[in-house]
Design an enzyme around this catalytic site. Sequence first.
Site, mmCIF file in Angstrom:
data_model
loop_
_atom_site.group_PDB
_atom_site.id
_atom_site.type_symbol
_atom_site.label_atom_id
_atom_site.label_comp_id
_atom_site.label_asym_id
_atom_site.label_seq_id
_atom_site.Cartn_x
_atom_site.Cartn_y
_atom_site.Cartn_z
ATOM 1 N N CYS A 70 0.844 -1.194 0.000
ATOM 2 C CA CYS A 70 0.000 0.000 0.000
ATOM 3 C C CYS A 70 0.887 1.254 0.000
ATOM 4 O O CYS A 70 1.617 1.476 -0.950
ATOM 5 C CB CYS A 70 -0.985 -0.030 1.169
ATOM 6 S SG CYS A 70 -2.368 1.128 0.951
ATOM 7 N N HIS A 126 -3.666 -4.953 -0.435
ATOM 8 C CA HIS A 126 -3.195 -5.524 0.828
ATOM 9 C C HIS A 126 -3.189 -7.048 0.714
ATOM 10 O O HIS A 126 -4.239 -7.679 0.846
ATOM 11 C CB HIS A 126 -4.112 -5.100 1.976
ATOM 12 C CG HIS A 126 -3.971 -3.665 2.355
ATOM 13 N ND1 HIS A 126 -3.122 -3.234 3.351
ATOM 14 C CD2 HIS A 126 -4.565 -2.544 1.859
ATOM 15 C CE1 HIS A 126 -3.201 -1.926 3.461
ATOM 16 N NE2 HIS A 126 -4.066 -1.473 2.562
ATOM 17 N N GLU A 142 -2.195 -9.134 2.856
ATOM 18 C CA GLU A 142 -2.575 -9.706 4.154
ATOM 19 C C GLU A 142 -4.089 -9.757 4.348
ATOM 20 O O GLU A 142 -4.585 -10.451 5.238
ATOM 21 C CB GLU A 142 -1.908 -8.927 5.300
ATOM 22 C CG GLU A 142 -2.535 -7.595 5.641
ATOM 23 C CD GLU A 142 -2.127 -6.431 4.735
ATOM 24 O OE1 GLU A 142 -2.469 -5.287 5.071
ATOM 25 O OE2 GLU A 142 -1.466 -6.679 3.696
#
Length: 207
Positions: free
Chosen positions: A82, A187, A189
Amino acid sequence: DYGSGNLRSVAKAFERAVRDISASISVAVSDDVDVIAKADRIVLPGVGAFGDCLRGVGAIEGLREVLHKRVIEDARPFMGICVGMQLMAERGLEHGEHAGFGWLRGAIALMSPQSPDLKIPHMGWNLLRDRQSHKVLNACPDPAHAYFVHSYALSEFDPGQVLAMTRHGQAIPAMVGRDNMIGTQFHPEKSQAFGLKLIADFLRWRP
């Protein structure tokens, strides 16, 4: 750890990926320059404004220098996430102009979707398009959807440094990279199975 980013969720995703590939890898979240100087791989997450994140990096004595040494001089694998990816660019245009790391060509500019129905920030799941061949991406599912949360995106970029695009009323670089470094505007994750696979392949990557 430079005071910006959801470090817990990023660390947990990397720990999960380590278990998935049964690797002997230690995941550390640290603001200790000496620890970072010995890291085999470096991950720079980021959430917030470009300038604020840049100041956060600059507030830790020696961090900017050790990142340059390990990533540029020592060619250790690097992932920016990001705003961590955005800092890799030459400059950011959020609340003024700020000089980035200069590792990738381009500027980080406010998005301007062509349709008034598409709001900023760009938030949610989007399809990765125009994927290029890369060892961190090749084994990932295709098609793949990733989770985005951002209002600014890379512009004036070098097409040869773009690994995947997405669309939100305009074409947006979703993943970039060159040499030993990659960056994701999304992202990983938060991108479920695709994100974990991407992280696992980054951990196995030998540039």
